[in-house]
Write a protein that holds these residues in place. Structure first.
Motif, PDB file in Angstrom:
ATOM      1  N   ALA A 159     155.100  42.076  80.751  1.00 45.16           N
ATOM      2  CA  ALA A 159     153.764  42.638  80.549  1.00 45.16           C
ATOM      3  C   ALA A 159     153.295  42.430  79.114  1.00 45.16           C
ATOM      4  O   ALA A 159     152.097  42.354  78.859  1.00 45.16           O
ATOM      5  N   LEU A 160     154.244  42.352  78.174  1.00 44.48           N
ATOM      6  CA  LEU A 160     153.907  42.247  76.754  1.00 44.48           C
ATOM      7  C   LEU A 160     154.512  40.988  76.152  1.00 44.48           C
ATOM      8  O   LEU A 160     155.565  40.524  76.576  1.00 44.48           O
ATOM      9  N   HIS A 161     153.847  40.469  75.134  1.00 46.49           N
ATOM     10  CA  HIS A 161     154.408  39.404  74.310  1.00 46.49           C
ATOM     11  C   HIS A 161     154.071  39.720  72.855  1.00 46.49           C
ATOM     12  O   HIS A 161     153.198  40.546  72.585  1.00 46.49           O
ATOM     13  N   SER A 162     154.727  39.104  71.935  1.00 45.42           N
ATOM     14  CA  SER A 162     154.496  39.343  70.503  1.00 45.42           C
ATOM     15  C   SER A 162     154.552  40.833  70.168  1.00 45.42           C
ATOM     16  O   SER A 162     153.673  41.365  69.492  1.00 45.42           O
ATOM     17  N   TYR A 163     155.542  41.501  70.674  1.00 55.32           N
ATOM     18  CA  TYR A 163     155.834  42.918  70.435  1.00 55.32           C
ATOM     19  C   TYR A 163     154.885  43.853  71.161  1.00 55.32           C
ATOM     20  O   TYR A 163     155.308  44.665  71.961  1.00 55.32           O
ATOM     21  N   LEU A 164     153.566  43.798  70.920  1.00 56.48           N
ATOM     22  CA  LEU A 164     152.647  44.751  71.547  1.00 56.48           C
ATOM     23  C   LEU A 164     151.435  44.126  72.230  1.00 56.48           C
ATOM     24  O   LEU A 164     150.583  44.837  72.732  1.00 56.48           O
ATOM     25  N   LYS A 165     151.334  42.820  72.247  1.00 56.43           N
ATOM     26  CA  LYS A 165     150.164  42.183  72.870  1.00 56.43           C
ATOM     27  C   LYS A 165     150.375  42.094  74.386  1.00 56.43           C
ATOM     28  O   LYS A 165     151.432  41.695  74.850  1.00 56.43           O
ATOM     29  N   VAL A 166     149.335  42.471  75.107  1.00 58.32           N
ATOM     30  CA  VAL A 166     149.403  42.455  76.569  1.00 58.32           C
ATOM     31  C   VAL A 166     149.148  41.037  77.066  1.00 58.32           C
ATOM     32  O   VAL A 166     148.196  40.379  76.633  1.00 58.32           O
ATOM     33  N   ASN A 167     149.992  40.562  77.973  1.00 61.83           N
ATOM     34  CA  ASN A 167     149.780  39.258  78.595  1.00 61.83           C
ATOM     35  C   ASN A 167     148.522  39.296  79.445  1.00 61.83           C
ATOM     36  O   ASN A 167     148.170  40.335  80.014  1.00 61.83           O
ATOM     37  N   GLU A 168     147.846  38.158  79.549  1.00 61.75           N
ATOM     38  CA  GLU A 168     146.644  38.077  80.384  1.00 61.75           C
ATOM     39  C   GLU A 168     146.981  38.294  81.858  1.00 61.75           C
ATOM     40  O   GLU A 168     146.292  39.022  82.557  1.00 61.75           O
ATOM     41  N   THR A 169     148.032  37.632  82.309  1.00 62.93           N
ATOM     42  CA  THR A 169     148.469  37.762  83.701  1.00 62.93           C
ATOM     43  C   THR A 169     149.991  37.806  83.743  1.00 62.93           C
ATOM     44  O   THR A 169     150.664  37.374  82.808  1.00 62.93           O
ATOM     45  N   CYS A 170     150.510  38.307  84.842  1.00 59.08           N
ATOM     46  CA  CYS A 170     151.960  38.301  85.055  1.00 59.08           C
ATOM     47  C   CYS A 170     152.381  36.875  85.385  1.00 59.08           C
ATOM     48  O   CYS A 170     151.758  36.211  86.215  1.00 59.08           O
ATOM     49  N   GLY A 171     153.432  36.419  84.738  1.00 65.01           N
ATOM     50  CA  GLY A 171     153.914  35.065  84.976  1.00 65.01           C
ATOM     51  C   GLY A 171     154.563  34.893  86.339  1.00 65.01           C
ATOM     52  O   GLY A 171     154.717  33.775  86.821  1.00 65.01           O
ATOM     53  N   ASN A 172     154.920  35.993  86.990  1.00 65.56           N
ATOM     54  CA  ASN A 172     155.598  35.919  88.274  1.00 65.56           C
ATOM     55  C   ASN A 172     154.639  36.107  89.453  1.00 65.56           C
ATOM     56  O   ASN A 172     154.578  35.283  90.347  1.00 65.56           O
ATOM     57  N   CYS A 173     153.878  37.195  89.463  1.00 63.36           N
ATOM     58  CA  CYS A 173     153.026  37.500  90.625  1.00 63.36           C
ATOM     59  C   CYS A 173     151.545  37.261  90.375  1.00 63.36           C
ATOM     60  O   CYS A 173     150.743  37.345  91.299  1.00 63.36           O
ATOM     61  N   GLY A 174     151.147  37.000  89.132  1.00 58.44           N
ATOM     62  CA  GLY A 174     149.755  36.697  88.836  1.00 58.44           C
ATOM     63  C   GLY A 174     148.846  37.906  88.673  1.00 58.44           C
ATOM     64  O   GLY A 174     147.628  37.756  88.650  1.00 58.44           O
ATOM     65  N   LEU A 175     149.399  39.112  88.552  1.00 57.85           N
ATOM     66  CA  LEU A 175     148.591  40.312  88.358  1.00 57.85           C
ATOM     67  C   LEU A 175     147.800  40.189  87.058  1.00 57.85           C
ATOM     68  O   LEU A 175     148.360  39.840  86.012  1.00 57.85           O
ATOM     69  N   ASP A 176     146.510  40.470  87.117  1.00 55.07           N
ATOM     70  CA  ASP A 176     145.646  40.401  85.937  1.00 55.07           C
ATOM     71  C   ASP A 176     145.895  41.634  85.074  1.00 55.07           C
ATOM     72  O   ASP A 176     145.464  42.731  85.413  1.00 55.07           O
TER      73      ASP A 176
END
Length: 130
Positions: free
Chosen positions: A34-51
């Motif tokens: 869900a997160l990258h770079s410590y606290l940044k929220v990913n745009e979508t889930c890399g597995n299921c594609g949830l926005d």
């Protein structure tokens, strides 16, 4: 009306979502991050594609982190000070380091849990079928 509420609660159970959020994973599948770079929220889930771009954690995770760290450190500091009476510089150093480390460990987990809570309760755009 109660049937709709029961169906919604069963549709997205809260406890599993919060556990996935604690692990900083996607609240729906539990696999993608869900997160990258410590606290940044990913745009979508890399597995299921949830926005995940709809998530609005804002200051909630910081407040929860302060609440938890404060409630853990204050009683420990009280017991340590009155039991062993360490030098003030030792007390300051140890508890400052403890507060910083525990805050840094808790903050992304609290953010993941806030995002998972929003998803489970269909808040901030998570209300539409995924």
């Amino acid at each position: 009306m109660s049937d709709i509420v029961a169906t919604d609660a069963a549709d997205r159970p809260l406890k599993p979502a919060l556990f996935k959020g604690w692990r900083c994973r996607c609240p729906r599948c539990g696999e993608g991050r869900a997160l990258h770079s410590y606290l940044k929220v990913n745009e979508t889930c890399g597995n299921c594609g949830l926005d995940l771009s709809k998530a609005r954690a804002d200051d909630g995770p910081a407040y929860l982190t302060i609440l938890i760290v404060g409630h853990l450190m204050a009683p420990i500091m009280h017991v340590v000070y009155f039991e062993w009476q360490p030098n003030p510089w030792v007390t300051f150093s140890v508890f400052s380091l403890g507060c910083i480390v525990s805050s840094l460990l808790l903050l992304p987990r609290m953010k993941g849990m806030v995002i998972a809570y929003q998803w489970a309760r269909k808040m901030h755009g998570f209300d539409k079928d995924d």
